[in-house]
Write a protein that holds these residues in place. Structure first.
Motif, PDB file in Angstrom:
ATOM      1  N   MET A   1       0.848  -1.190   0.000  1.00 57.71           N
ATOM      2  CA  MET A   1       0.000   0.000   0.000  1.00 57.71           C
ATOM      3  C   MET A   1       0.889   1.248   0.000  1.00 57.71           C
ATOM      4  N   ASP A   2       0.658   2.118  -0.968  1.00 55.44           N
ATOM      5  CA  ASP A   2       1.437   3.337  -1.092  1.00 55.44           C
ATOM      6  C   ASP A   2       0.765   4.433  -0.265  1.00 55.44           C
ATOM      7  N   ILE A   3       1.410   4.828   0.827  1.00 56.81           N
ATOM      8  CA  ILE A   3       0.833   5.799   1.755  1.00 56.81           C
ATOM      9  C   ILE A   3       1.738   7.021   1.821  1.00 56.81           C
ATOM     10  N   SER A   4       1.151   8.195   1.624  1.00 64.15           N
ATOM     11  CA  SER A   4       1.915   9.438   1.689  1.00 64.15           C
ATOM     12  C   SER A   4       2.078   9.859   3.144  1.00 64.15           C
ATOM     13  N   LEU A   5       3.343  10.150   3.512  1.00 69.97           N
ATOM     14  CA  LEU A   5       3.668  10.504   4.885  1.00 69.97           C
ATOM     15  C   LEU A   5       4.329  11.870   4.954  1.00 69.97           C
ATOM     16  N   TYR A   6       4.073  12.581   6.054  1.00 64.04           N
ATOM     17  CA  TYR A   6       4.835  13.787   6.339  1.00 64.04           C
ATOM     18  C   TYR A   6       6.256  13.389   6.745  1.00 64.04           C
ATOM     19  N   GLU A   7       7.240  13.971   6.100  1.00 65.94           N
ATOM     20  CA  GLU A   7       8.626  13.759   6.518  1.00 65.94           C
ATOM     21  C   GLU A   7       8.952  14.622   7.729  1.00 65.94           C
ATOM     22  N   SER A   8       8.275  15.746   7.837  1.00 65.27           N
ATOM     23  CA  SER A   8       8.433  16.659   8.967  1.00 65.27           C
ATOM     24  C   SER A   8       7.052  17.046   9.484  1.00 65.27           C
ATOM     25  N   LEU A   9       6.935  17.191  10.804  1.00 66.62           N
ATOM     26  CA  LEU A   9       5.692  17.663  11.412  1.00 66.62           C
ATOM     27  C   LEU A   9       5.837  19.093  11.897  1.00 66.62           C
ATOM     28  N   ASP A  10       6.794  19.791  11.339  1.00 73.81           N
ATOM     29  CA  ASP A  10       7.008  21.196  11.696  1.00 73.81           C
ATOM     30  C   ASP A  10       5.735  21.996  11.449  1.00 73.81           C
ATOM     31  N   GLY A  11       5.321  22.783  12.434  1.00 70.98           N
ATOM     32  CA  GLY A  11       4.122  23.582  12.308  1.00 70.98           C
ATOM     33  C   GLY A  11       2.857  22.862  12.729  1.00 70.98           C
ATOM     34  N   GLN A  12       2.958  21.586  13.098  1.00 76.04           N
ATOM     35  CA  GLN A  12       1.794  20.825  13.529  1.00 76.04           C
ATOM     36  C   GLN A  12       1.817  20.637  15.047  1.00 76.04           C
ATOM     37  N   THR A  13       0.638  20.372  15.596  1.00 77.18           N
ATOM     38  CA  THR A  13       0.469  20.236  17.041  1.00 77.18           C
ATOM     39  C   THR A  13      -0.094  18.865  17.368  1.00 77.18           C
ATOM     40  N   ALA A  14       0.464  18.242  18.404  1.00 73.69           N
ATOM     41  CA  ALA A  14       0.030  16.913  18.825  1.00 73.69           C
ATOM     42  C   ALA A  14      -0.258  16.902  20.322  1.00 73.69           C
ATOM     43  N   LEU A  15      -1.203  16.067  20.718  1.00 74.02           N
ATOM     44  CA  LEU A  15      -1.479  15.791  22.122  1.00 74.02           C
ATOM     45  C   LEU A  15      -1.380  14.287  22.326  1.00 74.02           C
ATOM     46  N   PHE A 215       0.500  10.325   8.668  1.00 73.84           N
ATOM     47  CA  PHE A 215      -0.321  10.202   7.467  1.00 73.84           C
ATOM     48  C   PHE A 215      -0.713  11.581   6.945  1.00 73.84           C
ATOM     49  N   LYS A 216      -0.580  11.757   5.645  1.00 72.73           N
ATOM     50  CA  LYS A 216      -1.036  12.988   5.005  1.00 72.73           C
ATOM     51  C   LYS A 216      -2.537  12.907   4.722  1.00 72.73           C
ATOM     52  N   PRO A 217      -3.180  14.059   4.470  1.00 71.62           N
ATOM     53  CA  PRO A 217      -4.607  14.059   4.153  1.00 71.62           C
ATOM     54  C   PRO A 217      -4.941  13.049   3.056  1.00 71.62           C
ATOM     55  N   GLY A 218      -6.046  12.329   3.257  1.00 71.52           N
ATOM     56  CA  GLY A 218      -6.450  11.311   2.303  1.00 71.52           C
ATOM     57  C   GLY A 218      -5.880   9.946   2.596  1.00 71.52           C
ATOM     58  N   GLY A 219      -5.082   9.823   3.672  1.00 68.86           N
ATOM     59  CA  GLY A 219      -4.489   8.545   4.030  1.00 68.86           C
ATOM     60  C   GLY A 219      -5.522   7.554   4.538  1.00 68.86           C
ATOM     61  N   PRO A 220      -5.125   6.288   4.646  1.00 70.35           N
ATOM     62  CA  PRO A 220      -6.056   5.259   5.125  1.00 70.35           C
ATOM     63  C   PRO A 220      -6.634   5.611   6.495  1.00 70.35           C
ATOM     64  N   SER A 221      -7.890   5.231   6.702  1.00 69.50           N
ATOM     65  CA  SER A 221      -8.598   5.580   7.929  1.00 69.50           C
ATOM     66  C   SER A 221      -9.588   4.476   8.273  1.00 69.50           C
ATOM     67  N   GLY A 222      -9.933   4.412   9.559  1.00 74.96           N
ATOM     68  CA  GLY A 222     -10.908   3.431  10.013  1.00 74.96           C
ATOM     69  C   GLY A 222     -10.370   2.026  10.042  1.00 74.96           C
ATOM     70  N   LYS A 223      -9.052   1.889  10.208  1.00 79.85           N
ATOM     71  CA  LYS A 223      -8.416   0.577  10.118  1.00 79.85           C
ATOM     72  C   LYS A 223      -7.667   0.228  11.407  1.00 79.85           C
ATOM     73  N   PHE A 224      -7.314  -1.051  11.501  1.00 82.28           N
ATOM     74  CA  PHE A 224      -6.547  -1.579  12.630  1.00 82.28           C
ATOM     75  C   PHE A 224      -5.193  -2.048  12.099  1.00 82.28           C
ATOM     76  N   TRP A 225      -4.114  -1.606  12.762  1.00 81.65           N
ATOM     77  CA  TRP A 225      -2.770  -1.827  12.249  1.00 81.65           C
ATOM     78  C   TRP A 225      -1.864  -2.506  13.274  1.00 81.65           C
ATOM     79  N   LYS A 226      -0.896  -3.230  12.764  1.00 81.66           N
ATOM     80  CA  LYS A 226       0.224  -3.712  13.568  1.00 81.66           C
ATOM     81  C   LYS A 226       1.431  -3.799  12.651  1.00 81.66           C
ATOM     82  N   ASP A 227       2.553  -3.285  13.106  1.00 79.46           N
ATOM     83  CA  ASP A 227       3.792  -3.304  12.324  1.00 79.46           C
ATOM     84  C   ASP A 227       3.590  -2.749  10.921  1.00 79.46           C
ATOM     85  N   LYS A 228       2.816  -1.655  10.849  1.00 78.32           N
ATOM     86  CA  LYS A 228       2.549  -0.933   9.599  1.00 78.32           C
ATOM     87  C   LYS A 228       1.776  -1.766   8.579  1.00 78.32           C
TER      88      LYS A 228
END
Length: 233
Positions: A1-15, A215-228
């Protein structure tokens, strides 16, 4: 599965909840290393010592703590891009008829009610921009489509199955508005919960949750994952 990822989270906020130790601590460190502004939730903010994180008082069973933590993020940053529901407990090892029901209710409060309440308050911020992410820390013990639901830990199993339901609901209700919600099993990890006999390090356990947070916008959602890898519920 080809998934687009942020290489940097600069400017983003996480809790990140439960960020004082174990998997949550490593996730918070990873996201900060990627450039995110990280709010590290803890029952005692003094337990957060990393200079790259912002401590926030957050007992997920306390309504006021949950609302106040989200309010702090809103007031200071005006946005929330990533919510990692990591805090969890696992008492009551025996079968259902043997456990202390107060322990059952406490487990449900921490593992399911807390994440649900956090999502309720965080959703307006997460939906401000397309691609807000919710990462729910689950477990292989929550895979209810398997034949392996025996073996005790009813409170933990049922709470994590419920967390999967929350994940699926968030996807169905909000994905069209841009939300990406996923659940993840970190595997059996050497933490206070997992014990010293566990084969995985906290760093390994944090690897896939960190990946999901990228995950970038449009990435997979509503799923259960282990080891990517996507796994069955």
């Amino acid at each position: 599965m080809d998934i687009s990822l942020y290489e940097s989270l600069d400017g983003q906020t996480a809790l990140v909840t439960g960020a004082t130790r174990g998997i949550g601590k490593i996730i918070a460190e990873n996201l900060a290393d990627l450039g995110a502004t990280v709010y590290a939730g803890a029952r005692d903010p003094d337990d957060i010592v990393a200079s790259t994180q912002r401590p926030v008082q957050l007992d997920v069973t306390v309504n006021k703590d949950v609302k106040t933590a989200i309010d702090v993020v809103k007031e200071e940053e005006g946005a929330l891009d990533i919510l990692v529901n990591n805090a969890g407990i696992s008492p009551g090892l025996g079968p259902l008829h043997t456990i202390d029901f107060d322990e059952f209710e406490r487990t449900m409060a921490v593992n399911l009610r807390g994440p649900t309440l956090l999502c309720k308050h965080a959703l307006p911020l997460l939906l401000n921009n397309r691609g807000g992410r919710v990462v729910n820390l689950s477990s292989g013990l929550a895979q209810y489509t398997t034949d392996e639901l025996d073996g005790g830990k009813p409170a933990y199993r049922i709470s994590k199955i419920g967390l999967g339901g929350l994940t699926a609901y968030l996807h169905a209700e909000y994905n069209e508005q841009g939300l990406i919600a996923n659940a993840v099993s970190p595997g059996w990890v050497r933490t206070d919960m997992g014990g010293e006999a566990a084969p995985r390090s906290p760093e390994k356990g944090a690897e896939t949750p960190t990946w999901l947070a990228r995950f970038k916008p449009g990435g997979p959602s509503g799923k259960f994952w282990k080891d990517k890898d996507e796994r069955p519920w």
